[in-house]
Scaffold this motif. Structure first.
Motif, PDB file in Angstrom:
ATOM      1  N   GLN A 152      -3.612   9.930  -4.318  1.00  0.00           N
ATOM      2  CA  GLN A 152      -3.593   8.665  -5.054  1.00  0.00           C
ATOM      3  C   GLN A 152      -3.247   7.551  -4.069  1.00  0.00           C
ATOM      4  OE1 GLN A 152      -4.026   8.531  -8.620  1.00  0.00           O
ATOM      5  NE2 GLN A 152      -4.293   6.336  -8.293  1.00  0.00           N
ATOM      6  N   GLU A 153      -4.088   6.509  -4.015  1.00  0.00           N
ATOM      7  CA  GLU A 153      -3.849   5.379  -3.127  1.00  0.00           C
ATOM      8  C   GLU A 153      -3.879   4.103  -3.957  1.00  0.00           C
ATOM      9  OE1 GLU A 153      -6.746   5.374  -0.051  1.00  0.00           O
ATOM     10  OE2 GLU A 153      -6.229   7.375   0.702  1.00  0.00           O
ATOM     11  N   SER A 154      -2.940   3.219  -3.696  1.00  0.00           N
ATOM     12  CA  SER A 154      -2.910   1.949  -4.410  1.00  0.00           C
ATOM     13  C   SER A 154      -3.796   0.936  -3.700  1.00  0.00           C
ATOM     14  CB  SER A 154      -1.477   1.414  -4.494  1.00  0.00           C
ATOM     15  OG  SER A 154      -0.986   1.114  -3.197  1.00  0.00           O
ATOM     16  N   ARG A 186       0.839  -1.202   0.000  1.00  0.00           N
ATOM     17  CA  ARG A 186       0.000   0.000   0.000  1.00  0.00           C
ATOM     18  C   ARG A 186       0.870   1.246   0.000  1.00  0.00           C
ATOM     19  NH1 ARG A 186      -5.568   1.367  -0.599  1.00  0.00           N
ATOM     20  NH2 ARG A 186      -6.159   2.982   0.870  1.00  0.00           N
ATOM     21  N   SER A 190      -8.238   0.844  -4.607  1.00  0.00           N
ATOM     22  CA  SER A 190      -7.391   1.947  -5.083  1.00  0.00           C
ATOM     23  C   SER A 190      -8.236   3.207  -5.148  1.00  0.00           C
ATOM     24  CB  SER A 190      -6.804   1.625  -6.455  1.00  0.00           C
ATOM     25  OG  SER A 190      -7.834   1.529  -7.427  1.00  0.00           O
TER      26      SER A 190
END
Length: 859
Positions: free
Chosen positions: A187-189, A161, A275
């Protein structure tokens, strides 16, 4: 793009460093002329007789290390909330006035705050709100200009993450006028189950595998006597050997996996966290018209996309005897996952927009406030429903030598099923007018009153397409509201009326909402007593009704497959299909709340080196028809709401309906206490000559904050006529049970631009006891500690040509959940149930964050 944005902001702010502006000292008082009436009072003081429970000055705020108002609010969450599990967020003010919304000030840098006051819930009445939320008043500097950019990188120490964030803001404060503009990108995975230590046990009758598992045509029977002979015993299920991926394999190759099916595919391509890509733009402008009316207009826009992976589609196929890929004497069944993760994606797009305004002014010596907002919220969720594998199965049934039931599958043989689509559109408009002023003067002081009138309309439309069948629901609620409050001084030391009692004020309030569906009534009363400058006591009693939110009623229905839950009726973790969405049958709740609080300031009121604030509160709440999200799956819940559960013929739970519902009643009693201590060092002594300035190299401070909650009673009655559930003694309506005790703490140290922040929380242990059949789940107590350190380069730094770039730069390094504390859950046998694995309860674990913030500031 980020670099361009940074350069643009720095260009805008460049003149700020070239403008020699002398910093003005904080003003404790201000004098103003309003319609020939001279008013002298503490600058920015909130309305009402209640004294702040907590006050932080500019130096104390700087020592917290918070970069913005939003950071400060998050850091002080335990100190500014009431602690009620279903209470609304605090009310935010700027300079003692209502604002158009928190977004108006959320991005302000912490350096722009001169003082922060936290007031008890009773103070909310003076601003037209109900007394169920604390009031946080930010007193801003009179002169302030800045431009700031912030870059942040977050990563979990366990792989999987990452989060990237960019934020850019420009601010200008000039007296009562201010301008703010901000842009934020995040932005987040996605975080997958395979990236954590997750195990999932599939259904015993559906042993799916990535390559495949073989069973008899009738599940549970012997596959082939010859295979049993090779394995040394009867074989009813066997793992397909890896060699079958490339082509046919001999019967002996299957004996190695006899009785040991390959089951890891159940966690493949399934996300624990989605995401995220999210952008936000906000702007607000406040202007003072004719020095009598302050008007604010704000705009807040947000666009976000979340993508979840719901795993692989599963299927079974009959492999006939005589197939080139079958070494078995008879027909068998192959259970396998299809390598088509793209067919079970869930993509959610959300757009939020708000246009808001706030106007504040005076009519005579009455203060008025007019606020209004228009909100728009659009969302669309597309959920994949797997694939139609009929062509693939037909080719296998026809013994096609080109189609390997254990090998790769050609996309041409898989037809993607139509997706489920859920759309929701919400529109809301609201306006309120609040008047506050004195209505009479009696020997003990002035009698003040607050009157609020308002109107609101909420419209929401939901459209859903499930299995090709369209569904639509509409919701339209219109509300007209009126609320009034009157504060009557009963004793006053300053007016020499019963001076032995100090300052004592009584208040009475009432409100009525005329609504489309059901009218709502609210009423309350309170006492505010300050027997001494060091002590303040608050007592309030309120009764009110609350309507369910529009989304709780009309949200589109969604189906989520393969959700792991713990079934207390059987004591096992199972995989179910979960139904989510709105419930049109929800009713208003009705609650009565008694609050009694005392606040002590034994040290520090004279501006000394040590400040101490102590507060204690008792809260008792009774709620009828409380609205709740679907809780933990216990026999008591299933007995009360059997229509929410689906079981197969063997009694195995296969589906749950988790839409919100009304319980019959909730009863709670709690004690809460808090301690705030600040110790300054390096300040001039009290007897120092007037105008003596402190040595910046010696000035510093240490802060300590501790907040403790003790639950005395917490009972829930699910339906009328049933016995209440004691949530403090084994019963539960939440996944983790209810601990009797909780504690939050914060320690800050700051000196010469270097700061250290240690904060965390302790949660006591709890138990969920579902009865003698399955025993109890025991939750260990848990302590979570967060640590951060920051350094801010002085604005007068001497570093040659680089000075202008270094000045005002702040670097922060933080670790959340420093010691990787995880929830520990054990059943009666001492094992952790599948649904309560630590990585399910806390997928992130420990995270490390690096933040770079560059500010150009002129005071």
């Amino acid at each position: 793009m980020v670099l361009v944005s940074i350069l643009a902001l720095l260009q805008v702010a460049a003149p700020m460093q070239e403008t020699p502006v002398s910093p003005a000292p904080p003003e404790s008082e201000q004098t103003g002329l309003l319609d020939s009436l001279v008013v002298k009072a503490t600058r920015g003081k909130a309305n009402g007789p209640a004294q702040p429970e907590l006050t932080l000055d500019a130096a104390e705020i700087q020592a917290t290390g918070a970069g913005t108002v939003l950071d400060l609010v998050n850091l002080l969450a335990a100190e500014i909330s009431t602690g009620d599990p279903d209470s609304p967020p605090p009310i935010y003010l700027a300079n003692g006035r209502r604002i158009s919304g928190f977004q108006e000030i959320s991005g302000l840098p912490s350096q722009a705050i001169e003082r922060m006051d936290v007031l008890p819930p009773a103070s909310a009445i003076a601003y037209g709100y109900r007394p169920n939320q604390k009031v946080v008043n930010f007193v801003l500097r009179k002169r302030f200009r800045s431009a700031a950019v912030e870059l942040e990188e977050v990563a979990t120490t366990a792989p999987g993450r990452t989060v990237e964030r960019f934020d850019g803001d420009v601010f200008r404060l000039a007296g009562d006028e201010r301008t703010t503009v901000g842009l934020d990108w995040r932005q987040e995975s996605a975080l997958f189950e395979t990236e954590r230590d997750i195990y999932r046990v599939p259904s015993a009758t559906a042993p799916y595998g990535l390559v495949g598992n073989v069973a008899a045509a009738t599940f549970g029977r012997e596959i082939d006597p010859a295979l049993s002979a090779l394995a040394g015993g009867p074989v009813s299920v066997a793992r397909a050997p890896g060699a079958t991926w490339d082509g046919p394999a001999a019967l002996a190759a299957f004996s190695a996996g006899a009785g040991d099916p390959e089951l890891s595919g159940i966690i493949a391509s399934r996300s624990l966290l989605p995401s995220l890509g999210q952008g936000n733009f906000k702007a607000a402008i406040t202007r003072d018209l004719a020095r009598k009316v302050s008007v604010t207009v704000s705009l807040d826009l947000e666009d976000a996309r979340r993508t979840s992976f719901l795993g692989l589609p599963a299927t079974s196929v009959r492999l006939p005897a005589g197939s080139p890929f079958s070494p078995f004497a008879g027909d068998v069944t192959v259970y396998r996952y299809l390598d088509a993760p793209w067919s079970q994606l869930r993509v959610q797009d959300n757009f939020k927009g708000q246009l808001a305004m706030a106007a504040n002014g005076y009519v005579g010596d009455w203060r008025w406030s007019l606020t209004g907002n228009y909100d728009r919220n659009d969302s669309e969720t597309a959920s994949g429903r797997g694939v139609d594998s009929a062509p693939w199965k037909a080719a296998i049934a026809a013994r096609d030598p080109a189609v390997n039931p254990f090998g790769p599958i050609a996309r041409a043989l898989l037809k993607v099923n139509a997706r489920d689509i859920a759309k929701s559109k919400s529109r809301a408009a609201k306006a309120e007018l609040v008047l506050n002023g004195d209505v009479a003067e009696i020997p003990a002081g002035r009698v003040s009153s607050t009157i609020k009138v308002g109107g609101e309309r909420v419209e929401q439309t939901s459209d859903a397409l499930r299995n090709g069948a369209p569904m639509r629901s509409n919701y339209d609620r219109r509300t007209m509201s009126v609320q009034g409050d009157i504060d009557v001084p009963l004793a006053s030391r300053s007016h020499e009326v019963l001076p032995v009692l100090g300052e004592l004020t009584a208040s009475v309030n009432a409100g009525y909402n005329v609504e489309t569906f059901k009218d709502r009534l609210a009423m309350g009363a309170g006492l505010n007593w300050s027997p001494d400058k060091l002590v303040s006591v608050n007592l309030s009693l309120s009764e009110e009704q609350s309507a369910p939110a529009a989304n709780q009623i009309v949200d589109p229905v969604l189906q989520t497959p393969n959700v792991t839950v713990f079934d207390f009726s059987t004591g096992t973790s199972v995989t179910v299909n979960r139904t989510e969405g709105g419930n049109r049958g929800l009713a208003n709740d009705r609650r009565r709340t008694l609050r009694a609080g005392v606040n002590l300031r034994p040290v520090g009121r004279d501006g000394g080196d040590t400040r101490v604030t102590v507060n204690a509160n008792y809260v008792r709440t009774h709620i009828e028809d409380p609205i709740s999200n679907f809780p933990v799956i216990t026999p008591a819940l299933e007995a009360a709401f059997p229509e929410r559960f689906t079981r197969n013929a063997d009694g195995v739970l296969t589906a749950i309906d988790s839409r919100p519902l009304n319980f019959d009643a909730i009863d709670r009693e709690e004690l809460r206490g808090g301690l705030n201590l600040t110790r300054f060092f390096g300040r001039p002594k009290k007897d120092a000559p007037k105008g003596t300035k402190p040595d910046p190299k010696k000035v510093g401070q240490v802060q300590l904050s501790v907040n403790y909650t003790l639950r005395l009673r917490d009972e829930t009655t699910l339906r009328y006529g049933l016995e209440p559930l004691d949530l403090l003694n084994g019963a539960s309506t939440s996944r983790r049970g209810q601990p009797k005790e909780e504690l939050n703490f914060r320690v800050n140290a700051f000196r010469q631009g270097v700061g250290l922040n240690l904060n965390g929380a302790w949660r006591g242990g709890s138990t969920i006891d579902a009865g003698p059949t399955t025993g109890a789940l025991r939750f260990d107590d848990q302590t979570t500690v967060n640590l951060s350190a920051f350094y801010e380069v002085p604005r007068d730094v001497k570093a040659g040509p680089a000075s202008s770039w270094l000045a005002g730069t702040r670097v922060t390094l933080a670790a959340d959940n420093l010691f990787y504390s995880r929830p520990v859950v054990k059943d009666a046998r001492g094992a952790t149930p599948q649904a309560y694995q630590p990585d399910y309860l806390d997928p992130l674990g420990r995270t490390v964050k690096l933040t770079f913030r560059k500010s150009l500031i002129a005071l």
